[in-house]
Design an enzyme around this catalytic site. Structure first.
Site, PDB file in Angstrom:
ATOM      1  CG  ASP A   1      -1.872   0.896   1.061  1.00 51.19           C
ATOM      2  OD1 ASP A   1      -2.265   1.467   0.028  1.00 51.19           O
ATOM      3  OD2 ASP A   1      -2.472   1.598   2.144  1.00 51.19           O
TER       4      ASP A   1
ATOM      5  CG  HIS B   1      -3.928  10.116   3.476  1.00 51.18           C
ATOM      6  ND1 HIS B   1      -4.979  10.150   4.420  1.00 51.18           N
ATOM      7  CD2 HIS B   1      -3.176   9.450   3.701  1.00 51.18           C
ATOM      8  CE1 HIS B   1      -4.550   8.850   5.032  1.00 51.18           C
ATOM      9  NE2 HIS B   1      -3.696   8.401   4.731  1.00 51.18           N
TER      10      HIS B   1
ATOM     11  CD  GLU C   1      -5.770   4.183   5.310  1.00 53.21           C
ATOM     12  OE1 GLU C   1      -5.383   5.223   6.078  1.00 53.21           O
ATOM     13  OE2 GLU C   1      -5.466   3.531   4.960  1.00 53.21           O
TER      14      GLU C   1
ATOM     15  NE  ARG D   1      -7.090   5.786  10.447  1.00 48.39           N
ATOM     16  CZ  ARG D   1      -6.412   5.977   9.344  1.00 48.39           C
ATOM     17  NH1 ARG D   1      -5.095   5.532   9.382  1.00 48.39           N
ATOM     18  NH2 ARG D   1      -6.908   6.138   8.232  1.00 48.39           N
TER      19      ARG D   1
ATOM     20  CD  GLN E   1      -2.191   3.957  11.164  1.00 50.17           C
ATOM     21  OE1 GLN E   1      -3.786   3.885  11.101  1.00 50.17           O
ATOM     22  NE2 GLN E   1      -1.559   4.456  10.476  1.00 50.17           N
TER      23      GLN E   1
ATOM     24  CB  THR F   1      -7.066  -4.944   2.710  1.00 50.52           C
ATOM     25  OG1 THR F   1      -6.236  -4.731   3.711  1.00 50.52           O
ATOM     26  CG2 THR F   1      -7.237  -3.878   1.614  1.00 50.52           C
TER      27      THR F   1
HETATM   28  O1  LIG Z   1       0.956   8.893   8.224  1.00 51.05           O
HETATM   29  C1  LIG Z   1       0.932   7.839   8.805  1.00 51.05           C
HETATM   30  O2  LIG Z   1       1.747   7.565   9.971  1.00 51.05           O
HETATM   31  C2  LIG Z   1       0.021   6.816   8.379  1.00 51.05           C
HETATM   32  C3  LIG Z   1      -0.736   6.931   7.444  1.00 51.05           C
HETATM   33  C4  LIG Z   1      -1.762   5.809   7.007  1.00 51.05           C
HETATM   34  O3  LIG Z   1      -2.185   5.182   7.809  1.00 51.05           O
HETATM   35  C5  LIG Z   1      -1.682   5.641   5.711  1.00 51.05           C
HETATM   36  C6  LIG Z   1      -1.551   4.453   4.973  1.00 51.05           C
HETATM   37  O4  LIG Z   1      -2.249   3.540   5.031  1.00 51.05           O
HETATM   38  C7  LIG Z   1      -1.194   4.879   3.499  1.00 51.05           C
HETATM   39  C8  LIG Z   1      -2.515   5.572   2.863  1.00 51.05           C
HETATM   40  O5  LIG Z   1      -3.574   5.037   2.855  1.00 51.05           O
HETATM   41  O6  LIG Z   1      -2.153   6.556   2.164  1.00 51.05           O
HETATM   42 CA   LIG Z   2      -3.903   2.763   3.450  1.00 50.39          CA
HETATM   43 MG   LIG Z   3      -5.909  -2.898   5.384  1.00 48.40          MG
END
Ligand SMILES: O=C(O)/C=C/C(=O)CC(=O)CC(=O)O
Ligand SMILES: [Ca+2]
Ligand SMILES: [Mg+2]
Length: 421
Positions: free
Chosen positions: A131, A138, A204, A242, A245, A262
């Site tokens: 990914d 974003h 997402e 989140r 993460q 996913t």
């Molecule tokens: O900025 C971060 O630490 C994380 C960002 C994401 O969760 C994004 C990721 O999965 C990639 C994306 O969808 O653009």
């Molecule tokens: Ca992503």
């Molecule tokens: Mg996923």
């Protein structure tokens, strides 16, 4: 020029006119073996039946068993000349002026199956899933939320398409339920981490490339040939917890916060079908290194939406509207970069674009950004949402508006079910 028409009547709002012909894999009945098909209006054309009737009569496909497989991997491995031949054969066969299928009731009966009656499966066996992180909007928003205002976009971002390696085993087809993950969540202040069901479950809105022939280990794909390695594109939801993460991702990137599921849409829209919607990609500053510099730098104008339908509700609420063309790094740059160190891609690999947020607040493509990490609630059918509740269904859709027809991706949906006890 007159618009190409099928003998099958297709509503102008349908995502699946004769100009599209996206590929999927389906079972006509629960007990039948999976087989490839293309969507046309409210039907699926069974390609195993078309192959059995010897109607793929071009030089590349006439002796191939690629449509007698339970997935599309063999067909996508054949490359663009075979894909073009298949498209030409199918557009002719389905056109209003061609009698072969139109006037053969027995073959129509076998080969055209109502979409509403079939089970759609993952179209390819996905060996690897990566990914990317290619929307500047974003990236900036995530940087501000996760890391603060000092350097929301890190220096490397403008020089290469940043990515993480996802988990292919948990990629599921649209319509599959998603179990709320459990895990360790980011502690606040000096408290110890909490363990339990994620309290910040998010979607997402992304698209993803389905890789065609791929490359041998040690032999990178040249940027100007990268398009020949892209069979087509699907919608993708990279579900993200989140709270998990934010605690786990330093320094190696996303892991359990994203690997629990996913979702991809069942229909792969080919680059041939997207070609009329190609547009110039945004200008890149600084100029990328030569291995990422393309003679033609293009992206596609695909309107994208995410809707949320809470449990027990008939209707869904639109929560974001964005467009694939907002991406900074192109699909071909992502693919070429992935192979530049010699890494091999294989037929059916899945390359997510990253979350496709646009420049406006209404085009932010995940709840993390839309609610600014839960600081502001979003109204969904009159209910407050900061993150996803059990029973919420997230429905992604995407389409390109042509002159008198729509080339669409159908939907990519999934419903959140409660965490394991
Ligand atoms: O900025 C971060 O630490 C994380 C960002 C994401 O969760 C994004 C990721 O999965 C990639 C994306 O969808 O653009
Ligand atoms: Ca992503
Ligand atoms: Mg996923």
């Amino acid at each position: 020029m007159a618009v190409l028409q099928s003998f099958i009547s297709v509503h102008t709002d349908s995502h699946f006119p004769i100009q599209n012909l996206p590929y999927g894999v389906f079972k006509p009945h629960p007990a039948s073996p999976p087989r490839p098909g293309v969507a046309i209006g409210d039907y699926v054309l069974d390609l195993s039946e078309i192959a059995s009737a010897a109607l793929f009569d071009g030089p590349l496909l006439k002796n191939s068993d690629c449509f007698h497989q339970p997935n599309l991997n063999k067909f996508v491995s054949l490359g663009r000349p075979a894909w073009k031949e298949a498209r030409a054969t199918l557009q002719k066969l389905l056109s209003v002026t061609e009698p072969t299928l139109r006037d053969n009731a027995a073959l129509r009966q076998k080969a055209l199956v109502p979409l509403s009656s079939v089970e759609l499966l993952l179209p390819v066996v996905i060996g690897d899933y990566t990914d990317f992180f290619t929307s500047l909007h974003h990236t900036k928003n995530c940087g501000l939320i996760f890391r603060g205002p000092q350097t929301p976009v890190l220096d490397n971002w403008y020089h290469l398409p940043v990515a993480y390696h996802g988990r292919a085993s948990s990629v599921v087809v649209s319509g599959s339920d998603i179990v709320r993950p459990r895990g360790q969540a980011h502690p606040s202040g000096s408290s110890t981490p909490y363990f339990g069901p994620s309290l910040k479950l998010d979607f997402e809105l992304e698209m993803a490339t389905i890789v065609g022939p791929g490359n041998e280990l040690g032999k990178p794909v040249d940027i100007n040939n990268a398009e020949d390695h892209i069979f087509g594109v699907v919608l993708m939801n990279d579900w993200s917890a989140r709270d998990i993460q934010a605690w786990e991702y330093i320094p190696l990137g996303p892991f359990l916060g994203k690997s629990f599921g996913t979702t991809i849409s069942p229909w792969i829209v080919t680059l041939e079908a997207l070609e009329p919607f190609a547009c110039e990609a945004p200008k890149q500053d600084p100029s990328p290194l030569p291995y990422l510099t393309e003679k033609v730098s293009k992206i596609y104008d695909v309107s994208l939406e995410a809707h949320i339908k809470p449990a027990g509700h008939e209707d869904s609420s639109l929560v974001t509207r964005t467009n694939l063309k907002h991406l900074y790094w192109t699909l071909t740059q992502q693919l070429a970069h992935h192979t530049i160190n010699g890494c091999n891609l294989r037929p059916g690999d899945l390359l997510g674009t990253g979350t496709i947020s646009g420049p406006e607040p209404e085009s932010r493509a995940c709840l993390l950004e839309l609610t600014w990490n839960g600081q502001n609630a979003l109204s969904v059918n009159g209910l407050n949402r900061k993150f996803l509740d059990d029973g919420d269904e997230v429905i992604l859709t995407g389409y390109c508006k042509g002159n008198g027809y729509t080339v669409g991706f159908g939907t990519c949906s999934g419903k959140i079910v409660p965490a394991a006890p």
